[in-house]
Enzyme design. Structure first.
Site, PDB file in Angstrom:
ATOM      1  N   LYS A  85      38.608   0.251  82.675  1.00 18.64           N
ATOM      2  CA  LYS A  85      40.004  -0.085  82.957  1.00 18.64           C
ATOM      3  C   LYS A  85      40.714  -0.640  81.731  1.00 18.64           C
ATOM      4  O   LYS A  85      41.900  -0.366  81.520  1.00 18.64           O
ATOM      5  CB  LYS A  85      40.083  -1.066  84.118  1.00 18.64           C
ATOM      6  CG  LYS A  85      39.722  -0.433  85.462  1.00 18.64           C
ATOM      7  CD  LYS A  85      39.919  -1.412  86.606  1.00 18.64           C
ATOM      8  CE  LYS A  85      39.611  -0.737  87.938  1.00 18.64           C
ATOM      9  NZ  LYS A  85      39.803  -1.668  89.086  1.00 18.64           N
TER      10      LYS A  85
ATOM     11  N   LYS B 187      36.758  12.064  92.376  1.00 16.77           N
ATOM     12  CA  LYS B 187      36.799  11.402  93.670  1.00 16.77           C
ATOM     13  C   LYS B 187      38.242  11.237  94.146  1.00 16.77           C
ATOM     14  O   LYS B 187      39.151  11.030  93.333  1.00 16.77           O
ATOM     15  CB  LYS B 187      36.158  10.007  93.584  1.00 16.77           C
ATOM     16  CG  LYS B 187      34.660  10.007  93.597  1.00 16.77           C
ATOM     17  CD  LYS B 187      34.077   8.670  94.040  1.00 16.77           C
ATOM     18  CE  LYS B 187      34.708   7.480  93.366  1.00 16.77           C
ATOM     19  NZ  LYS B 187      34.096   6.216  93.832  1.00 16.77           N
TER      20      LYS B 187
ATOM     21  N   LYS C  68      43.574   6.617  95.072  1.00 19.17           N
ATOM     22  CA  LYS C  68      44.992   6.282  95.167  1.00 19.17           C
ATOM     23  C   LYS C  68      45.689   6.377  93.812  1.00 19.17           C
ATOM     24  O   LYS C  68      46.905   6.423  93.735  1.00 19.17           O
ATOM     25  CB  LYS C  68      45.159   4.878  95.742  1.00 19.17           C
ATOM     26  CG  LYS C  68      44.329   3.825  95.052  1.00 19.17           C
ATOM     27  CD  LYS C  68      44.355   2.526  95.818  1.00 19.17           C
ATOM     28  CE  LYS C  68      43.297   1.554  95.327  1.00 19.17           C
ATOM     29  NZ  LYS C  68      41.935   1.920  95.716  1.00 19.17           N
TER      30      LYS C  68
END
Length: 339
Positions: free
Chosen positions: A116, A199, A202
């Site tokens: 991230k 995958k 969102k």
């Protein structure tokens, strides 16, 4: 309420207006099953959401929506303890204590932080993201959990939790139960409908690859019927050669409880269109009542807040006992009235 059942703790971040199909099949369905076997603590990790750049956007509404979907999906507030993380201040207090026994290099080696921080860039990466795994360890250790239902991508965080719990026990005396990760034996890994090698998420670039629990049934059907397949015409399961078709078969198998091999046989001589129609029908049939119940719950936010207050009070009974023991071990004074 005393119980002889082993205890579990798990939660899903309120980082979107709706849980998606991967959340539903990968986590929520298992939450419902596990509450029969375990003393289940399920929570909304709203403090964790603050570590993402837009994590505070509509956070209260998203938290209520996530709670409503837990309940609509089958989590029973009479059998499970359901609460919001920030309603139990002991999470943050224990996290601070655990930060003082966590090595800087240990925290920096966490895969999710590295991924991230690379994605966000140094200027947009906050300290909360760096210490996120320590707060997660506090979440788990605070409730003396025996097990933590997680996906493969969270196993590293559970390992850090175990390390910190063992380190504290070694330095200050036996305080924490050391939890084990619970990796569901069942449950399909759900991929993006437009990019079936990734995958379902969102954060995907296009919402057309995602099925949300709160989507209108017509939207769900349209997205499934527009799913990427391949140039062939044979319905077969092959994750490498036919990722799109394999994803649809996995979804149908999960919703119908039919083995993939049996599904492949049933589609012999049929086209991809037949498969997409059956997947759409199965998904809509299961999610439509969950969506309806969620909207019904969201129409009465005061009742949702009441249920969350009950859950927070139950959670704090355990959380305060654990934190008091921690303070005693390390020599922090407790406030008057907390014997």
């Amino acid at each position: 309420m005393s119980t002889t059942k082993p205890r579990i703790l798990s939660g899903m971040q309120p980082s979107a207006d709706s849980l998606h199909l991967g959340n539903y099949l990968g986590a929520l369905v298992n939450y419902v099953k596990l509450q029969d076997e375990y003393d289940a603590f399920y929570f909304i990790p709203d403090l964790h959401s603050l570590t993402s750049p837009d994590g505070a956007t509509n956070l209260a509404e998203r938290s209520r929506a996530t709670v409503a979907q837990y309940i609509a999906g089958g989590v029973d507030v009479e059998r499970s303890t359901l609460f919001v993380q920030s309603h139990v201040p002991e999470h943050s207090e224990l996290a601070w204590v655990l930060q003082t026994i966590t090595g800087f290099g240990e925290a920096g080696r966490m895969t999710q932080f590295k991924d991230k921080s690379t994605r966000y860039g140094q200027d947009s990466t906050n300290v909360g993201l760096f210490t996120y795994p320590v707060l997660m360890a506090a979440d788990i250790l605070l409730y003396q959990a025996d097990g933590v239902p997680v996906g493969d991508d969270q196993k590293q965080h559970v390992e850090l939790t175990r390390t910190l719990g063992q380190r504290f026990n070694h330095r200050f005396g036996e305080t924490f139960k050391i939890p084990e990760p619970i990796i569901p034996a069942e449950g399909a890994r759900i991929y993006d409908l437009q990019n079936p090698t990734s995958k379902m998420s969102k954060s995907a670039q296009s919402p057309n690859g995602r099925i949300d629990i709160l989507d209108d049934p017509k939207v769900i059907a349209k997205r499934i019927k527009s799913a990427v397949t391949d140039d062939g015409g044979v319905v077969a399961f092959d994750r490498e050669a036919k990722p799109g078709v394999s994803n649809l078969l996995s979804i149908l198998s999960a919703f119908t409880q039919t083995p993939v091999d049996a599904l492949v046989q049933s589609f012999e001589g049929k086209m991809y269109g037949h498969l997409k129609v059956e997947v759409a029908d199965a998904v809509v049939a299961r999610l439509e009542p969950v969506r309806a119940r969620t909207l019904e719950l969201l129409a009465d936010p005061a009742e949702l807040d009441r249920l969350l207050a009950v859950g927070a009070n139950k959670a704090r009974e355990t959380a305060q006992q654990t934190l008091d023991a921690v303070y005693d071990r390390i020599g922090l004074l407790r406030p008057l009235g907390r014997a």
